[in-house]
Design a protein around this motif. Structure first.
Motif: not given
Lengths: 253, 165
Positions: A180-182, A184-185, A6-7, A177-178, A91
């Motif tokens: 991954d989100v941060w 990218l930011k 999921n990343t 997963e978390h 994260a």
């Protein structure tokens, strides 16, 4: 080898070791010999020489906890490096909050706490190339199922807080997963968004904290963290900034 | 040079006023520092023996036999330090704490006289618990290390003097 599904970047390649000295060490060896993909994860069940900062030991029982390192190529300036610490701690906190429904916090500069109990920490090692961070090895240790911490009154684990055993693989996935989100930011340069999230999880933010400076107990209002990662404190109307070596946090909990 | 010889050398240097003694021969090099070196009491040493256009100090000189008398080596270093404009000053890219070892129980990354290649790690600079490996931007020989282990450094502060190969 396995992969996280999921990343977008983090954990697309994951190397797991039953036993190793430290995942940061293994990750750095991989970097020395090859060019691993951005977001590659090295994890282990049994870290025999886990480290805190510069030589401090990180006690962890085999098969109980999470010990992993993520290899990143953040392409940020040296002066922006504390953002690596920020995104990794955000994260961890968000992942643990979603797993447990508790409110974990970031204790500046690099620890994960629930109230006055430490459950995890970061060890980040960068390679500087010119004016930039060439690569970064973000080492993360989270105490999941460990029940005893000899001689470490402030250490704890998620199990000791929630009283059920956690699935280590699943927890690792959620943290990745978390991250991954941060990550990218960070790559998109969304520093303000990162700062906002960081402050929302920063222990003592905009509160009066007690600390020791040169053996003297002082109080001040925690105003934030500056770009280089120093703690900003308002002390008797005076704005001051602290290196973590010159300030020792005293828990008032 | 064996342990006994090094021991003898330390004894010999202790009987002098020398603050620092460096010697290299082939791939072997030794640095001995007295208490005065760390106390900062040491007086800058005037060359004792006249040195005719000294070559790069600690660079390996395979063909030139290195004189083993302390005075000669010290004077050679002093004169070349001030004269050799070819040396590259490696400056700190950031504010932090300077570490010469990967961890307290490990050996130093580099010492005076070591040959380094571009990309070799020279030191770690730590800031807010982020540990940064600092790489050499040139290939050459470490002539001088200008900062003590585990001390604070400023942005642009000179850290190493390197004689480029």
């Amino acid at each position: 080898m396995s992969r996280t599904s999921n990343t977008l970047i983090i954990g697309k390649v994951l190397e797991h070791y039953e036993k190793c000295s430290s995942t940061n060490f293994v990750a750095k060896q991989i970097l020395a010999k090859s060019t691993p993909p951005d977001g590659m994860v090295v994890s282990t069940d049994n870290q025999t020489e886990g480290r805190g900062q510069y030589g401090n030991q990180w006690q962890s029982e085999a098969y109980q906890n999470l010990a992993f390192s993520v290899i990143l190529y953040p392409r940020i300036l040296i002066s922006e490096q504390f953002y690596l610490s920020k995104i990794a701690s955000i994260a961890c906190v968000e992942a643990l909050n979603s797993i447990t429904n508790l409110d974990f916090q970031i204790k500046w500069p690099n620890d994960i706490y629930f109230k006055n109990k430490k459950v995890g920490g970061l060890l980040i090692e960068n390679q500087i190339i010119g004016e930039q961070i060439g690569n970064s090895v973000v080492g993360i240790g989270i105490n999941l199922n460990q029940e005893k911490f000899e001689g470490l009154p402030q250490a704890s684990s998620i199990y000791l807080l929630v009283r059920y055993l956690l699935n280590r693989k699943k927890c690792l996935e959620i943290i990745l997963e978390h991250l991954d989100v941060w990550y990218l930011k960070l790559k998109q340069g969304k520093f303000q968004t990162i700062d906002q999230a960081y402050y929302s999880y920063l222990m003592g933010f905009q509160e009066i904290i007690t600390y020791m400076e040169n053996g003297t107990k002082k109080t001040g209002k925690l105003k934030g963290v500056n770009q280089t990662g120093q703690l900003l404190v308002e002390e008797n109307g005076q704005h001051r900034q602290f290196d973590f070596k010159t300030i020792e946090w005293v828990f008032s909990l | 040079m064996n342990n006994k010889e090094i021991h003898e050398l330390v004894k010999l240097i202790n009987e002098t006023d020398l603050a620092e003694f460096k010697m290299s021969k082939g791939d072997f090099s030794v640095t001995i520092r007295s208490k005065d070196y760390f106390n900062g009491k040491a007086q800058p040493m005037a060359p004792i023996m006249p040195v005719a256009s000294a070559p790069a100090p600690a660079a390996p000189q395979a063909n030139t036999p290195v004189q083993e008398t302390p005075a000669a080596v010290v004077s050679e270093e002093v004169s070349s330090d001030t004269e050799n404009a070819n040396h590259v000053v490696f400056k700190s890219p950031m504010v932090g704490t300077f570490y010469r070892k990967p961890s307290p129980d490990k050996d130093v990354f580099v010492k005076v006289g070591d040959t380094v290649s571009k990309g070799d790690v020279l030191a770690i600079i730590e800031a807010m618990k982020l540990f940064n490996e600092i790489e050499s931007e040139v290939s050459g020989t470490i002539v001088k290390i200008l900062v003590d282990d585990q001390t604070p450094v400023e942005y642009d502060q000179p850290l190493f003097l390197i004689d480029p190969a």
